[in-house]
Scaffold this active site. Structure first.
Site, PDB file in Angstrom:
ATOM      1  N   CYS A  81       0.833  -1.205   0.000  1.00 63.22           N
ATOM      2  CA  CYS A  81       0.000   0.000   0.000  1.00 63.22           C
ATOM      3  C   CYS A  81       0.866   1.252   0.000  1.00 63.22           C
ATOM      4  O   CYS A  81       1.978   1.253   0.510  1.00 63.22           O
ATOM      5  CB  CYS A  81      -0.867   0.022   1.235  1.00 63.22           C
ATOM      6  N   ARG A 100       5.515  -0.180  -6.533  1.00 64.35           N
ATOM      7  CA  ARG A 100       5.436  -1.052  -5.362  1.00 64.35           C
ATOM      8  C   ARG A 100       4.371  -2.132  -5.519  1.00 64.35           C
ATOM      9  O   ARG A 100       4.265  -3.026  -4.696  1.00 64.35           O
ATOM     10  CB  ARG A 100       5.090  -0.213  -4.123  1.00 64.35           C
ATOM     11  N   TRP A 133      -2.760  -2.620  -1.629  1.00 66.45           N
ATOM     12  CA  TRP A 133      -2.344  -4.012  -1.892  1.00 66.45           C
ATOM     13  C   TRP A 133      -3.151  -4.819  -0.886  1.00 66.45           C
ATOM     14  O   TRP A 133      -2.936  -4.734   0.318  1.00 66.45           O
ATOM     15  CB  TRP A 133      -0.838  -4.142  -1.663  1.00 66.45           C
ATOM     16  N   ASN A 143      -1.838   2.129   5.843  1.00 67.64           N
ATOM     17  CA  ASN A 143      -0.941   1.028   5.470  1.00 67.64           C
ATOM     18  C   ASN A 143      -0.723   0.204   6.722  1.00 67.64           C
ATOM     19  O   ASN A 143      -0.498   0.765   7.793  1.00 67.64           O
ATOM     20  CB  ASN A 143       0.430   1.553   5.028  1.00 67.64           C
ATOM     21  N   GLY A 144      -0.744  -1.110   6.599  1.00 65.88           N
ATOM     22  CA  GLY A 144      -0.494  -1.961   7.763  1.00 65.88           C
ATOM     23  C   GLY A 144      -1.674  -2.863   8.041  1.00 65.88           C
ATOM     24  O   GLY A 144      -2.521  -3.092   7.173  1.00 65.88           O
ATOM     25  N   GLU A 194      17.439 -23.932  -1.326  1.00 69.03           N
ATOM     26  CA  GLU A 194      16.999 -22.573  -1.626  1.00 69.03           C
ATOM     27  C   GLU A 194      18.209 -21.660  -1.857  1.00 69.03           C
ATOM     28  O   GLU A 194      18.213 -20.836  -2.780  1.00 69.03           O
ATOM     29  CB  GLU A 194      16.105 -22.053  -0.483  1.00 69.03           C
ATOM     30  N   LYS A 250      18.967 -19.562  -5.324  1.00 63.02           N
ATOM     31  CA  LYS A 250      19.218 -18.109  -5.357  1.00 63.02           C
ATOM     32  C   LYS A 250      20.489 -17.809  -6.130  1.00 63.02           C
ATOM     33  O   LYS A 250      20.535 -16.914  -6.970  1.00 63.02           O
ATOM     34  CB  LYS A 250      19.390 -17.557  -3.943  1.00 63.02           C
ATOM     35  N   GLU A 282      20.188 -18.523  -9.931  1.00 59.53           N
ATOM     36  CA  GLU A 282      19.229 -17.624 -10.568  1.00 59.53           C
ATOM     37  C   GLU A 282      19.837 -16.268 -10.930  1.00 59.53           C
ATOM     38  O   GLU A 282      19.585 -15.741 -12.006  1.00 59.53           O
ATOM     39  CB  GLU A 282      18.099 -17.457  -9.544  1.00 59.53           C
ATOM     40  N   HIS A 301      28.008 -41.055  -2.211  1.00 66.42           N
ATOM     41  CA  HIS A 301      27.359 -41.879  -3.238  1.00 66.42           C
ATOM     42  C   HIS A 301      27.549 -41.288  -4.635  1.00 66.42           C
ATOM     43  O   HIS A 301      26.782 -41.592  -5.531  1.00 66.42           O
ATOM     44  CB  HIS A 301      25.881 -42.060  -2.873  1.00 66.42           C
ATOM     45  N   LYS A 311       8.997 -12.914 -13.218  1.00 64.06           N
ATOM     46  CA  LYS A 311       8.568 -12.933 -11.817  1.00 64.06           C
ATOM     47  C   LYS A 311       7.410 -13.900 -11.621  1.00 64.06           C
ATOM     48  O   LYS A 311       7.340 -14.611 -10.633  1.00 64.06           O
ATOM     49  CB  LYS A 311       8.167 -11.524 -11.371  1.00 64.06           C
TER      50      LYS A 311
HETATM   51  O1  M6R Z   1       4.682 -17.065  -7.479  1.00 58.96           O
HETATM   52  P1  M6R Z   1       5.171 -18.441  -7.109  1.00 58.96           P
HETATM   53  O2  M6R Z   1       5.584 -18.531  -5.679  1.00 58.96           O
HETATM   54  O3  M6R Z   1       4.176 -19.525  -7.430  1.00 58.96           O
HETATM   55  O4  M6R Z   1       6.442 -18.678  -7.988  1.00 58.96           O
HETATM   56  C1  M6R Z   1       7.098 -19.909  -7.972  1.00 58.96           C
HETATM   57  C2  M6R Z   1       8.470 -19.811  -8.591  1.00 58.96           C
HETATM   58  O5  M6R Z   1       8.359 -19.429  -9.930  1.00 58.96           O
HETATM   59  C3  M6R Z   1       9.362 -18.804  -7.851  1.00 58.96           C
HETATM   60  O6  M6R Z   1       9.460 -19.112  -6.499  1.00 58.96           O
HETATM   61  C4  M6R Z   1      10.773 -18.787  -8.446  1.00 58.96           C
HETATM   62  O7  M6R Z   1      11.387 -20.003  -8.193  1.00 58.96           O
HETATM   63  C5  M6R Z   1      11.572 -17.620  -7.851  1.00 58.96           C
HETATM   64  N1  M6R Z   1      11.963 -16.710  -8.867  1.00 58.96           N
HETATM   65  C6  M6R Z   1      12.802 -18.056  -7.164  1.00 58.96           C
HETATM   66  O8  M6R Z   1      13.511 -16.982  -6.634  1.00 58.96           O
END
Ligand code: M6R
Length: 608
Positions: A2, A27, A74, A100-101, A481, A485, A488, A504, A603
């Site tokens: 927001c 935002r 939002w 906001n909040g 994870e 990161k 990516e 293994h 995204k």
């Molecule tokens: O919007 P979602 O959480 O469903 O998206 C899933 C993946 O596409 C998302 O988490 C992707 O792996 C990220 N870009 C990782 O940083």
């Protein structure tokens, strides 16, 4: 997230507010609105959708006047809709408020006000503030606002105007950003600097527990109990792009640093009297919860990694068998779904094609579906039977960070809630979990406050093309994870391994100088992990160990140690992932790549 903007001065407020809101569009928002005092009454215009839709409405009915507040919403409480958009007004439209909040106690306030005959027109938490202003009106705007905020629990930045005192605007802050912009014969409020940068660069930062009374001529700062506050203005020399990122170089870094807030917000209103209560989010009866026989967690990417943590957490706390699956696999593999299977889908955007398809398959097979998502009104949220919203706010960087940690929080809440109902954990153990959850934001802040060693390590690995992450148990889930990161955004090839699997096959890849990030935060399997670290070290790997504060051992077996504060073993992933996010971020910067928009990635993946 927001956005708030407010104006008082000689000019037409509408144009200034619209222009300010347009600077907050980056935002993310789902609706927008304005309230302007026209000399007699407060006019309100609001609309679901883009700002252009609000502008179109204003073309047919504009809002003349020199005092006004505006908002981009939002959604948190209630879907995106015209009615739920801000500003909200009381029944007689004498007060208008933007917020906001999250107001955590809004339901009890709403019931109290409804019992007095006040009629609500939205599903939002914010509307209670407008009605409370009318209810507690004592003939003085400042003291009425003080009485109102004394009744509110939660987080808020508020902008308030009233027909009773149209010579002023009042702003209040508790745990949600708010600034006052100082002009000549005109003044502004905003949640973010870009909204007012065109008009002034001199601002007051309103602190938690403070309010500002803003007239054309001046600004008075005080605590919400009325104690005056003296503060100098701050001169901001950021350009608009820097201001959008809150002074950070990239959205990803900003979002990493927003994690303490996202964690806190995701718990807000869901812990009552020391117990997790998700009865508002989950419409299942105690019998239905007791009858769950198995849980499938389904998601993609980072959300899938949150689901892997979910398997450990729910199996440990609730003793229900959990399978976590990648949505694109699950949807085509004919999974065994019985009537007592609960399917949990996790998606930041709520629009990921494979996750949505998996949700539909599960529903078709008769399962109840619970969604954990960051977007109210998204497809996943609409189609699921129950929804836990993660209140991380919009994530702009493609690499997901604060969405992941808030998904973890939603999972812990779910585990603790089910464990209480099914009686699988003692009350005292659940109370300890709640206490530890509440300490996480502060501990996350501690991790973020000391990143020099991480930055140095990131510089070092930026020169490499291959890297390994190792962990066992929950550390393995976090390692996956961390590895995603890194891949990516730095394009460094990396793999996460369950450390016990090394022998293994993977050990063959370890040679002199290969960087290995080893997580050793799980006390129960610490010794096993150290043995694996010694194995890679013996083959020449350059090892960074991630351990808990107070660790006296790990430095003997690795090249460098980074520690995180202690918490319950089950909650450690929330803190352990932060250094890994930062390593990826700083290595990406060192390699000179586009942090927020990595190549080939979007995204939101809305196609298969
Ligand atoms: O919007 P979602 O959480 O469903 O998206 C899933 C993946 O596409 C998302 O988490 C992707 O792996 C990220 N870009 C990782 O940083």
């Amino acid at each position: 997230m927001c956005g708030i903007v407010g104006y008082i001065g000689p000019k037409q407020a509408q144009e200034i507010l619209l222009e300010g809101l347009s600077k907050l569009e980056y935002r993310g928002y789902d609706s927008a609105g304005l309230a302007v005092y026209n000399g007699e009454t407060i006019g309100v215009q609001k609309s679901k959708g883009r700002l252009s839709e609000l502008e179109a409405r204003l073309k047919s009915r504009s809002l003349p006047g020199n005092l006004g507040i505006g908002h981009t919403r939002w959604a948190t409480h209630g879907k995106p809709s015209d009615e739920n958009s801000h500003p909200h007004v009381d029944q007689e439209q004498r007060f208008a408020v933007v917020h906001n909040g999250i107001i955590e106690n809004y339901l009890e306030l709403k019931e109290e006000l409804q019992a007095k005959g006040r009629v609500f027109t939205s599903e939002t938490d914010t509307e209670v503030i407008a009605h409370l202003l009318a209810d507690l009106w004592d003939g003085d705007l400042v003291s009425t606002v003080q009485k109102v905020v004394a009744r509110l629990e939660g987080a808020y930045a508020l902008g308030i105007i009233s027909e009773h005192e149209p010579d002023k605007m009042v702003a209040v802050r508790l745990a949600s950003p708010l600034i006052v912009g100082v002009g000549e014969g005109e003044n502004f409020i905003a949640s973010d600097i870009p909204a007012i940068l065109k008009h002034t660069r001199d601002i007051y930062v309103v602190e938690d527990g403070e309010m500002a009374v803003i007239t054309r001529e001046g600004v008075q700062l005080m605590k919400t109990d009325g104690t005056p506050v003296q503060r100098d203005t701050l001169h901001v020399d950021w350009d608009v792009v820097t201001a959008e990122k809150g002074g950070y170089d990239h959205f990803m870094l900003k979002e990493i640093y927003e994690q303490p807030k996202a964690i806190r917000d995701t718990m807000a209103g869901r812990i009552k009297d020391g117990q997790v209560d998700l009865s508002r989010e989950i419409g299942m009866s105690e019998d239905q919860i007791n009858n769950i026989e198995r849980i499938h967690i389904v998601a993609c990417g980072t959300a899938y990694h949150a689901g892997l943590v979910g398997k450990y957490v729910i199996e440990d706390l609730v003793r229900i068998p959990v399978e976590t699956d990648i949505a694109s696999e699950y949807r085509y593999r004919n999974p065994i779904i019985t009537p007592n299977t609960l399917v949990v889908v996790i998606s930041q955007s709520g629009e990921t094609a494979d996750t949505l398809a998996a949700l539909r398959e599960a529903k078709k097979a008769g399962a109840r579906v619970l969604a954990i998502t960051n977007v109210v009104g998204s497809s996943v949220a609409r189609e699921a039977d129950d929804v836990i919203i993660t209140w991380a706010g919009p994530e702009i960087a493609v690499a997901s960070t604060k969405a992941y940690t808030s998904q973890l929080i939603a999972i812990y809440l779910l585990g603790a809630y089910f464990a209480r109902i099914r009686g699988t954990r003692a009350e005292s153990e659940l109370a300890d979990i709640v206490t530890a959850l509440q300490q996480l934001p502060e501990k996350a802040d501690q991790v973020l406050g000391n990143t020099t060693a991480i930055q140095q390590f990131a510089q070092e690995i930026a020169r490499h093309e291959d890297l390994f992450f190792l962990g066992r148990g929950l550390d393995y889930a976090v390692a996956l994870e961390g590895s995603l990161k890194l891949k990516e955004i730095t394009y460094i090839h990396s793999e996460a391994y369950a450390a016990g699997e090394l022998k293994h096959g993977t050990l063959a890849l370890i040679e002199e100088g290969v960087p290995v990030i080893s997580l050793a935060t799980q006390e129960a399997i610490y010794d096993k992990m150290v043995s694996n670290i010694i194995e890679v070290k013996a083959r020449g790997a350059h090892v960074l160990g991630l351990a808990l504060e107070g660790d006296q051992e790990l430095h003997k077996s690795v090249d460098q140690v980074f520690t995180i504060p202690k918490t319950l073993p089950l909650l450690t992933p929330v803190l352990a992932v932060i250094p890994l996010q930062l390593i990826a971020y700083y290595a990406c910067v060192a390699r000179g790549y586009d942090v927020d928009k990595p190549r080939n990635l979007a995204k939101s993946v809305t196609v298969e």
